[in-house]
Design an enzyme around this catalytic site. Structure first.
Site, PDB file in Angstrom:
ATOM      1  NE  ARG A  45     -30.985   9.636  34.369  1.00  0.00           N
ATOM      2  CZ  ARG A  45     -31.507  10.820  34.078  1.00  0.00           C
ATOM      3  NH1 ARG A  45     -31.365  11.348  32.871  1.00  0.00           N
ATOM      4  NH2 ARG A  45     -32.164  11.511  34.992  1.00  0.00           N
ATOM      5  CE1 TYR A  97     -24.052 -11.256  19.959  1.00  0.00           C
ATOM      6  CE2 TYR A  97     -24.972  -9.041  20.077  1.00  0.00           C
ATOM      7  CZ  TYR A  97     -24.577 -10.216  20.699  1.00  0.00           C
ATOM      8  OH  TYR A  97     -24.706 -10.343  22.056  1.00  0.00           O
ATOM      9  CG  ASP A 169     -21.011  -4.134  15.491  1.00  0.00           C
ATOM     10  OD1 ASP A 169     -19.859  -4.002  15.938  1.00  0.00           O
ATOM     11  OD2 ASP A 169     -21.900  -4.781  16.091  1.00  0.00           O
ATOM     12  CE  LYS A 194     -18.314  -9.478  22.456  1.00  0.00           C
ATOM     13  NZ  LYS A 194     -19.458  -8.613  22.794  1.00  0.00           N
TER      14      LYS A 194
END
Length: 389
Positions: A45, A97, A169, A194
């Site tokens: 982690r 978005y 972004d 993406k």
């Protein structure tokens, strides 16, 4: 060094074995030589060698000091918002978005973080919308789904005047086409699902910071909150990035051809693509982007949702699905899919009409894609469609 060479040679050969492909360290923990004495890794982690390779890679490509990999794009956005305190305000792009809108409005608003939305293509409007509580300016450029372009350099100058962080972004452009940190941004986020991963086979998010102080804060949030990207998904994203610049060129070329075709169709009212000279922000896009990207949006005459629904169901090569940026072409109706969580009035105000169709133009032959759209438009219209003069 050219972009494609930089990408490939920013991925190191494995020092232990000489493997040219990054090893997948599928382990939760690491054996220590003594309590607290280890080889840089104690628990996955906190850090993992495969994830670390991806994080260094994206930092290099974006020109930042530190990179961080998260379990999704929204987890990456969430980490950035956690830099703020109750009472702070975010000034965000209005054509945002849907997932980011949902996170900002329905999660963080109840914790006392207010979000004000504005048209960030208008820098004067951005300056006027800043309040003493504004601590973060949030822009997407190009935006999702109407492909608005904000002037990153100009907004960065405004942000610095007011000592406000600017986060961009960069999902739609990718570092192969646009580098926001070089234009003055403080933080870059990606839905690596993406274009970075590029093959519709992974969910991932990335954050890149411009300086070490911000990097240390994001690192603490990443470890404390735990929404890290696993080693196999990190490896998939690395593998995808290896061909990023090649794919972005072809995505952009195909999208340009599709956009120019759509401009000739009588059923189509508006075509949104920054590579078109008719795009209101074309000049800004040309200045700050190397390529115009693979997303094309358009809406229909009379804003007929039923006709748009028929159209998106009629395509063959453009598969009806959420997401974007993969090698195969996708189509969606944002008002009923990606942006449905945004109230209709807000959607319409930002240009997301009920008939707006978003295309993720893939790597198929552009002639096949154009024929597919031409056929679908005719089916949707129920008649022969006149070609504009």
């Amino acid at each position: 060094m050219k972009e494609q060479t930089k990408i490939l040679h920013s991925i190191p050969v494995d020092e232990l074995t000489g493997a040219i492909s990054t090893p997948i360290y599928q382990t939760s923990t690491f054996v220590q030589e003594a309590p607290g004495l280890h080889r840089g890794y104690d628990y996955s982690r906190t850090n993992n060698p495969t994830r670390a390779t991806l994080e260094q890679l994206i930092a290099t490509l974006e020109g930042g000091s530190s990179g961080f990999a998260f379990a999704s794009g929204l987890a990456a956005i969430d980490a950035v918002v956690k830099l703020l305190n109750a009472g702070d305000e975010i000034l965000a792009v209005d054509d945002i978005y849907g997932g980011a809108f949902r996170l900002f409005t329905h999660i963080y608003q109840k914790f006392g973080i207010r979000v004000n939305y504005t048209d960030t293509t208008n820098t004067e409007q951005v300056a006027k919308a800043i309040t003493p509580k504004t601590k973060l300016i949030w822009i997407e450029t190009p935006t999702n789904p109407t492909l608005k372009i904000s002037d990153i350099r100009a907004i960065a100058a405004i942000a610095k005047t007011h000592n406000i962080l600017l986060c961009v972004d960069n999902t739609f452009a990718s570092p192969a086409a646009q580098k926001p940190l070089e234009l003055g941004a403080d933080i870059v986020v990606h839905s690596a699902t993406k274009y970075l991963a590029g093959h519709s086979d992974v969910i991932a998010g990335l954050v890149v910071t411009k300086n070490d102080d911000l990097g240390a804060q994001i690192k603490f949030i990443q470890n404390a909150s735990g929404a890290i990207l696993g080693p196999f998904d990190s490896w998939l994203t690395i593998r995808g990035i290896e061909t990023l610049s090649l794919r972005i060129v072809q995505h952009s070329n195909n999208a340009q051809a599709v956009a120019e075709f759509l401009q000739t169709q009588g059923l189509v009212r508006n075509v949104y693509y920054p590579g078109l000279r008719s795009h209101p922000n074309h000049a800004v896009a040309k200045q700050q982007q190397k390529y115009f990207g693979g997303i094309v949006s358009f809406d229909l005459q009379a804003d007929q949702k039923a006709t748009a629904t028929q159209l998106v169901k009629a395509t063959r090569y453009f598969q009806l699905a959420e997401s974007l940026g993969g090698v195969k072409s996708l189509v969606c109706l944002p008002s009923e899919m990606t942006h449905k969580s945004i109230p209709a009035a807000i959607r319409h105000q930002s240009g997301v009409t009920d008939s707006l169709v978003r295309l993720s133009v893939g790597l198929e032959d552009p002639e096949d894609l154009i024929q597919d759209l031409e056929r679908a438009l005719r089916i949707a219209a129920g008649r022969s469609i006149p070609v504009r003069s």
